[in-house]
Scaffold this active site. Structure first.
Site, PDB file in Angstrom:
ATOM      1  N   ASN A  53       0.826  -1.211   0.000  1.00  0.00           N
ATOM      2  CA  ASN A  53       0.000   0.000   0.000  1.00  0.00           C
ATOM      3  C   ASN A  53       0.854   1.252   0.000  1.00  0.00           C
ATOM      4  O   ASN A  53       2.014   1.229   0.382  1.00  0.00           O
ATOM      5  CB  ASN A  53      -0.878  -0.001   1.254  1.00  0.00           C
ATOM      6  CG  ASN A  53      -0.058   0.381   2.474  1.00  0.00           C
ATOM      7  OD1 ASN A  53       0.134   1.558   2.780  1.00  0.00           O
ATOM      8  ND2 ASN A  53       0.488  -0.600   3.146  1.00  0.00           N
ATOM      9  N   LYS A 184       1.006   0.029  16.359  1.00  0.00           N
ATOM     10  CA  LYS A 184       1.322   1.359  15.805  1.00  0.00           C
ATOM     11  C   LYS A 184       0.033   2.079  15.460  1.00  0.00           C
ATOM     12  O   LYS A 184      -0.921   1.451  14.987  1.00  0.00           O
ATOM     13  CB  LYS A 184       2.190   1.202  14.554  1.00  0.00           C
ATOM     14  CG  LYS A 184       2.655   2.519  13.943  1.00  0.00           C
ATOM     15  CD  LYS A 184       3.771   2.298  12.937  1.00  0.00           C
ATOM     16  CE  LYS A 184       3.259   2.099  11.527  1.00  0.00           C
ATOM     17  NZ  LYS A 184       4.354   1.861  10.571  1.00  0.00           N
ATOM     18  N   LYS A 186      -1.648   6.068  13.923  1.00  0.00           N
ATOM     19  CA  LYS A 186      -1.376   7.273  13.150  1.00  0.00           C
ATOM     20  C   LYS A 186      -1.432   8.510  14.029  1.00  0.00           C
ATOM     21  O   LYS A 186      -2.257   8.606  14.958  1.00  0.00           O
ATOM     22  CB  LYS A 186      -2.401   7.405  12.015  1.00  0.00           C
ATOM     23  CG  LYS A 186      -2.322   6.252  11.023  1.00  0.00           C
ATOM     24  CD  LYS A 186      -0.958   6.183  10.373  1.00  0.00           C
ATOM     25  CE  LYS A 186      -0.843   5.030   9.410  1.00  0.00           C
ATOM     26  NZ  LYS A 186       0.529   4.911   8.865  1.00  0.00           N
ATOM     27  N   ASP A 217       3.011   7.201  13.899  1.00  0.00           N
ATOM     28  CA  ASP A 217       3.405   7.409  12.501  1.00  0.00           C
ATOM     29  C   ASP A 217       2.738   8.668  11.950  1.00  0.00           C
ATOM     30  O   ASP A 217       1.512   8.723  11.822  1.00  0.00           O
ATOM     31  CB  ASP A 217       2.972   6.183  11.680  1.00  0.00           C
ATOM     32  CG  ASP A 217       3.453   6.240  10.237  1.00  0.00           C
ATOM     33  OD1 ASP A 217       4.052   7.255   9.840  1.00  0.00           O
ATOM     34  OD2 ASP A 217       3.203   5.256   9.514  1.00  0.00           O
ATOM     35  N   GLU A 243       7.587   7.894  13.781  1.00  0.00           N
ATOM     36  CA  GLU A 243       7.804   7.508  12.376  1.00  0.00           C
ATOM     37  C   GLU A 243       7.460   8.622  11.401  1.00  0.00           C
ATOM     38  O   GLU A 243       6.458   9.312  11.564  1.00  0.00           O
ATOM     39  CB  GLU A 243       6.944   6.269  12.082  1.00  0.00           C
ATOM     40  CG  GLU A 243       6.996   5.788  10.634  1.00  0.00           C
ATOM     41  CD  GLU A 243       6.342   4.426  10.465  1.00  0.00           C
ATOM     42  OE1 GLU A 243       6.397   3.595  11.412  1.00  0.00           O
ATOM     43  OE2 GLU A 243       5.754   4.178   9.396  1.00  0.00           O
ATOM     44  N   GLU A 269      10.148   4.416   4.381  1.00  0.00           N
ATOM     45  CA  GLU A 269       9.181   3.696   3.543  1.00  0.00           C
ATOM     46  C   GLU A 269       8.940   4.419   2.223  1.00  0.00           C
ATOM     47  O   GLU A 269       8.433   3.807   1.283  1.00  0.00           O
ATOM     48  CB  GLU A 269       7.864   3.485   4.291  1.00  0.00           C
ATOM     49  CG  GLU A 269       7.076   4.760   4.529  1.00  0.00           C
ATOM     50  CD  GLU A 269       5.737   4.525   5.204  1.00  0.00           C
ATOM     51  OE1 GLU A 269       5.735   4.161   6.394  1.00  0.00           O
ATOM     52  OE2 GLU A 269       4.700   4.693   4.548  1.00  0.00           O
ATOM     53  N   ASP A 296      11.095  -0.436   1.886  1.00  0.00           N
ATOM     54  CA  ASP A 296      10.160  -1.525   1.560  1.00  0.00           C
ATOM     55  C   ASP A 296      10.566  -2.104   0.210  1.00  0.00           C
ATOM     56  O   ASP A 296      10.413  -1.455  -0.826  1.00  0.00           O
ATOM     57  CB  ASP A 296       8.743  -0.933   1.505  1.00  0.00           C
ATOM     58  CG  ASP A 296       7.685  -1.947   1.097  1.00  0.00           C
ATOM     59  OD1 ASP A 296       8.032  -3.035   0.598  1.00  0.00           O
ATOM     60  OD2 ASP A 296       6.492  -1.614   1.272  1.00  0.00           O
ATOM     61  N   HIS A 326       8.618  -1.588   5.878  1.00  0.00           N
ATOM     62  CA  HIS A 326       7.213  -1.227   5.698  1.00  0.00           C
ATOM     63  C   HIS A 326       6.530  -2.244   4.784  1.00  0.00           C
ATOM     64  O   HIS A 326       7.177  -2.907   3.984  1.00  0.00           O
ATOM     65  CB  HIS A 326       7.180   0.155   5.025  1.00  0.00           C
ATOM     66  CG  HIS A 326       5.870   0.558   4.425  1.00  0.00           C
ATOM     67  ND1 HIS A 326       5.525   0.253   3.127  1.00  0.00           N
ATOM     68  CD2 HIS A 326       4.824   1.266   4.926  1.00  0.00           C
ATOM     69  CE1 HIS A 326       4.332   0.756   2.866  1.00  0.00           C
ATOM     70  NE2 HIS A 326       3.879   1.383   3.944  1.00  0.00           N
ATOM     71  N   GLU A 345       6.752  -5.246   9.391  1.00  0.00           N
ATOM     72  CA  GLU A 345       5.437  -4.680   9.701  1.00  0.00           C
ATOM     73  C   GLU A 345       4.341  -5.713   9.460  1.00  0.00           C
ATOM     74  O   GLU A 345       4.524  -6.662   8.688  1.00  0.00           O
ATOM     75  CB  GLU A 345       5.201  -3.457   8.806  1.00  0.00           C
ATOM     76  CG  GLU A 345       3.904  -2.720   9.093  1.00  0.00           C
ATOM     77  CD  GLU A 345       3.866  -1.323   8.481  1.00  0.00           C
ATOM     78  OE1 GLU A 345       4.686  -1.024   7.591  1.00  0.00           O
ATOM     79  OE2 GLU A 345       2.997  -0.536   8.917  1.00  0.00           O
TER      80      GLU A 345
HETATM   81  O1  OAA Z   1      -0.569   4.627   6.086  1.00  0.00           O
HETATM   82  C1  OAA Z   1       0.340   4.302   5.329  1.00  0.00           C
HETATM   83  O2  OAA Z   1       0.609   4.940   4.284  1.00  0.00           O
HETATM   84  C2  OAA Z   1       1.162   3.099   5.661  1.00  0.00           C
HETATM   85  C3  OAA Z   1       2.282   3.431   6.562  1.00  0.00           C
HETATM   86  O3  OAA Z   1       2.725   4.540   6.703  1.00  0.00           O
HETATM   87  C4  OAA Z   1       2.890   2.363   7.353  1.00  0.00           C
HETATM   88  O4  OAA Z   1       2.437   1.241   7.279  1.00  0.00           O
HETATM   89  O5  OAA Z   1       3.835   2.665   8.066  1.00  0.00           O
HETATM   90 MG    MG Z   2       4.538   4.579   7.916  1.00  0.00          MG
END
Ligand code: OAA
Ligand code: MG
Length: 395
Positions: A53, A184, A186, A217, A243, A269, A296, A326, A345
């Site tokens: 992704n 983890k 956001k 993150d 992150e 990532e 990644d 990632h 991950e």
């Molecule tokens: O939400 C995303 O783009 C994925 C991401 O950063 C992660 O898995 O660390």
């Molecule tokens: Mg990330």
């Protein structure tokens, strides 16, 4: 032996989740099947690859440039695709064939197309050799030493229109119930106060105060001032890692932040070549005793390029154990076990059916073992195999 066909498709992994930078309403994945004329167990060997992704499908690039280059070499110079024995593919020899007439620099997007193909080529190579990819990698590049299990953490905690703090707590609790001890979530998609409230409820109400079991993150969202302000709040909490605080290519910002933020930082990532990774190591102020590198391989020209990244890290005195890729895929999991990385991950609840590992292998204490089936063993992920891979390969 030779490659007889390459098929590709695009699969939506659309969902209503959002990080600090993007939503996933239109997210897609490219999947390829590399069909060979090698036969194992009475069937032609097929290698599978897909991107993780964050970047969209690479179908245009695959169909315009990279698949035609591969198929043309297979038709006109089949020996150039093979190892010296002529009995197996050689992904490291194929890589420059894919990259012929590509100028240096500007890494991204084409790195996804090549990454997807490279994944499929390594899958096919290990299947032809009759061994799991982690075993092939350990024997070829790591003196035979493979890790029997890999550290994995549960990535989630996205912003979602219908999800409040209670939903976030429930999600994080369910990861713990499924064997993860590190999770983890956001940040950066709300204000600092709201994010701190979200972090505190997870730490206090789900993790019994153990902030070192929570990574956060920001998906590259912050300018220097905001990154520092978040850092000042996160430092005393002692989160596992902070992150992608800022733009992945702003190495100066990272180096300033790393002087002021004592805890572990994680990034990489969205760096798609060993040369970009080297710039991070040279100029980003990353600290080899604590920071985490998340390059990644599926998004960044594949394992063939990732091997160059690992060489670069060796040359700079970095341990591979600092790498936790990632993407949450079984490709990076094989690489982690076979080459001795620090972990991988995992997305227990998002990006289906590409998320997760072998159906029959549970996560325990945030560790997962690898399947013994040949190749990447994506066949052990039954929903992915049934709904995407098998129909694509017309097996
Ligand atoms: O939400 C995303 O783009 C994925 C991401 O950063 C992660 O898995 O660390
Ligand atoms: Mg990330």
């Amino acid at each position: 032996m030779s490659i007889v066909d390459v098929r590709d498709t695009v699969v939506p992994i659309r969902s209503r989740i959002r990080n600090a930078y993007i939503d996933f309403e239109a997210m897609t994945v490219s999947v390829v099947a590399v069909i060979t004329d090698a036969v194992r167990d009475g069937r032609p060997v097929v290698g599978f690859g897909f991107n993780s992704n964050g970047r969209y499908n690479a179908q245009g690039l695959l169909r315009d440039r990279f698949v035609p280059r591969l198929l043309r070499a297979a038709r006109e110079h089949p020996a150039t695709l093979l190892d010296p024995s002529g009995a197996n593919l050689d992904p490291q020899a194929i890589w420059p064939i894919l990259m012929r007439n590509e100028k240096p620099g500007g890494h991204g997007e084409r790195s996804v197309a090549v990454g997807v193909l490279d994944m499929a080529l390594w899958d096919a190579t290990a299947k032809i050799a009759g061994v799991p990819l982690w075993r092939l990698l350990a024997d070829r590049f790591n003196g035979g030493a493979a890790d029997s299990q890999v550290f994995v953490y549960a990535a989630g905690g996205y912003y979602h229109p219908d999800k409040g703090d209670a939903g976030l707590r429930e999600e994080m609790r369910s990861y713990l119930e499924r064997g993860y001890s590190v999770v983890k979530m956001k940040i950066g998609g709300a204000g600092l106060d709201e994010d701190l409230r979200r972090i505190e409820t997870v730490v206090d109400d789900v993790l019994d105060g153990a902030a070192d079991r929570l990574a956060v993150d920001a998906n590259g969202r912050f300018d220097l001032g905001t990154a520092l302000a978040y850092g000042e709040a996160l430092g005393p909490l002692g989160v596992r890692w902070y992150e992608e605080p800022a733009d992945p290519l702003d190495f100066k910002l990272h180096s300033v932040l790393s002087e002021r933020y004592p805890g572990p930082l994680a990034t990489g990532e969205n760096l798609f070549s060993h040369l970009d990774a080297r710039n991070l190591i040279r100029h980003g102020g990353m600290r080899g005793d604590r920071d985490i590198l998340q390059f990644d391989p599926a998004l960044s020209y594949g394992l063939t390029e990732y091997l160059r990244t690992l060489d670069m890290l060796d040359q700079h005195g970095w341990s591979r154990r600092r790498c936790i890729p990632h993407g949450g895929h079984q490709f990076a999991l094989n690489i982690a076990a076979g080459l001795g990385l620090g972990g991988n991950e995992s997305y227990p609840d998002v990006f289906e059916p590409f998320n997760g590992f072998a159906d029959h292998i549970p996560v325990e204490s945030s560790l997962v073992k690898l399947p013994d089936e040949p190749g990447l063993a994506l066949e052990t992920k039954s929903e992915l195999y049934r709904s995407v891979l098998k129909p694509l390969a017309q097996l």
